[in-house]
Write a protein that holds these residues in place. Structure first.
Motif, short mmCIF file in Angstrom:
data_model
loop_
_atom_site.label_atom_id
_atom_site.label_comp_id
_atom_site.label_asym_id
_atom_site.label_seq_id
_atom_site.Cartn_x
_atom_site.Cartn_y
_atom_site.Cartn_z
N UNK A 42 0.86 -1.18 0.00
CA UNK A 42 0.00 0.00 0.00
C UNK A 42 0.90 1.23 0.00
N UNK A 43 0.79 2.04 -1.05
CA UNK A 43 1.62 3.24 -1.20
C UNK A 43 0.74 4.46 -0.99
N UNK A 44 1.15 5.31 -0.06
CA UNK A 44 0.40 6.52 0.26
C UNK A 44 1.28 7.74 0.02
N UNK A 45 0.92 8.60 -0.94
CA UNK A 45 1.73 9.79 -1.19
C UNK A 45 1.52 10.83 -0.10
N UNK A 56 -4.58 6.13 -1.56
CA UNK A 56 -3.49 5.15 -1.59
C UNK A 56 -3.66 4.21 -2.77
N UNK A 57 -2.54 3.60 -3.17
CA UNK A 57 -2.55 2.61 -4.24
C UNK A 57 -2.11 1.26 -3.69
N UNK A 58 -2.84 0.21 -4.04
CA UNK A 58 -2.56 -1.13 -3.51
C UNK A 58 -2.13 -2.06 -4.63
N UNK A 179 12.33 9.90 0.85
CA UNK A 179 12.77 11.27 1.08
C UNK A 179 11.73 12.30 0.67
N UNK A 180 10.74 11.89 -0.15
CA UNK A 180 9.70 12.81 -0.61
C UNK A 180 8.45 12.76 0.27
N UNK A 181 8.50 11.95 1.35
CA UNK A 181 7.37 11.87 2.25
C UNK A 181 6.35 10.80 1.91
N UNK A 182 6.66 9.96 0.94
CA UNK A 182 5.75 8.87 0.58
C UNK A 182 5.94 7.69 1.53
N UNK A 183 4.82 7.04 1.88
CA UNK A 183 4.85 5.89 2.79
C UNK A 183 4.41 4.66 2.03
N UNK A 184 5.20 3.60 2.12
CA UNK A 184 4.89 2.34 1.46
C UNK A 184 4.94 1.23 2.49
N UNK A 185 3.83 0.50 2.63
CA UNK A 185 3.76 -0.60 3.61
C UNK A 185 3.60 -1.92 2.87
N UNK A 186 4.54 -2.83 3.09
CA UNK A 186 4.45 -4.17 2.53
C UNK A 186 4.11 -5.14 3.65
N UNK A 187 3.02 -5.86 3.47
CA UNK A 187 2.59 -6.88 4.43
C UNK A 187 2.79 -8.25 3.80
#
Length: 216
Positions: A42-45, A56-58, A179-187
């Motif tokens: 899940x990627x959240x800009x 967010x994009x999954x 570094x651009x503030x994007x959060x990516x969570x891999x489960x």
């Protein structure tokens, strides 16, 4: 319990948690020579000025690795994409663009999340690239935060969530902040530790016909 004793107990508890988190990561690095799992990303800009909600994009797919030099991500949905490190070259294949990007693996990895979980042999090797700090247990996982020592890294920090089952340790989550503030969570689910019938050939990359190749 007086305040001094309570403070000492809290300090001891915190230090034990830190030691446990780093010890668990060390166990994972040393005992898990290979692995594979299904993953959801899940990627959240970062929110822009004036935004109240962020979409967010999954993505979903499969992840596998073999220490110390091989790993692959096979993205299946919503768009097929493949990232493969074969020991010499890091390949990125985008099926929609019909394009392959190839980079020398030694130059491309370094302070990346893949180096954290798939290529480092032990904690001391990892500490050459990252500053490591154990964090409090949460959600049934033990957590370690890794911050790249390379100031030019595109990654700001990575949180590693590890699950223990007896003597076995498996990877459960990666929380990546760039570094651009994007959060990516891999489960990760159905994580197999040192699966049988697992070989280097599974990390070979065959160029699809008709694609353009960019070498960097």
């Amino acid at each position: 319990m007086n305040k001094c004793v309570a403070f000492a107990a809290l300090a001891l508890s915190a230090s034990m948690a830190c030691a446990n988190g780093l010890d668990t990561l060390e166990t994972f690095l040393k005992s898990t020579k290979s692995g594979r799992a299904d993953f959801t990303q899940v990627v959240t800009p970062p929110a822009k000025a004036g935004q109240t909600t962020v979409r967010s994009k999954t993505s979903t797919g499969q992840f596998s690795f073999m220490r110390p030099t091989r790993f692959r991500f096979d993205y299946l949905k919503p768009f097929p994409q493949v990232i493969v490190a074969d020991g010499q070259t890091l390949w990125l294949y985008d099926a929609d663009l019909e394009q392959v990007t190839a980079r020398k693996q030694a130059q491309a990895l370094g302070s990346t999340p893949a180096a954290l979980v798939a290529t480092a042999a032990d904690l001391s090797a990892l500490q050459k690239e990252f500053s490591l700090e154990a964090q409090a247990d949460a959600d049934g996982l033990q957590w370690v935060q890794a911050t790249p020592k390379n100031r030019e890294s595109t990654i700001q920090s990575v949180r590693i969530g590890l699950r223990t089952d007896g003597a076995q340790v498996s990877l459960s989550k990666l929380e990546i902040f760039d570094a651009m503030g994007q959060r990516s969570v891999l489960s990760f689910e159905r994580f197999e530790v040192n699966p049988a019938n697992f070989g280097a050939a599974q990390f070979n990359f065959a160029l699809p016909k008709g694609v353009s190749v960019i070498r960097q």
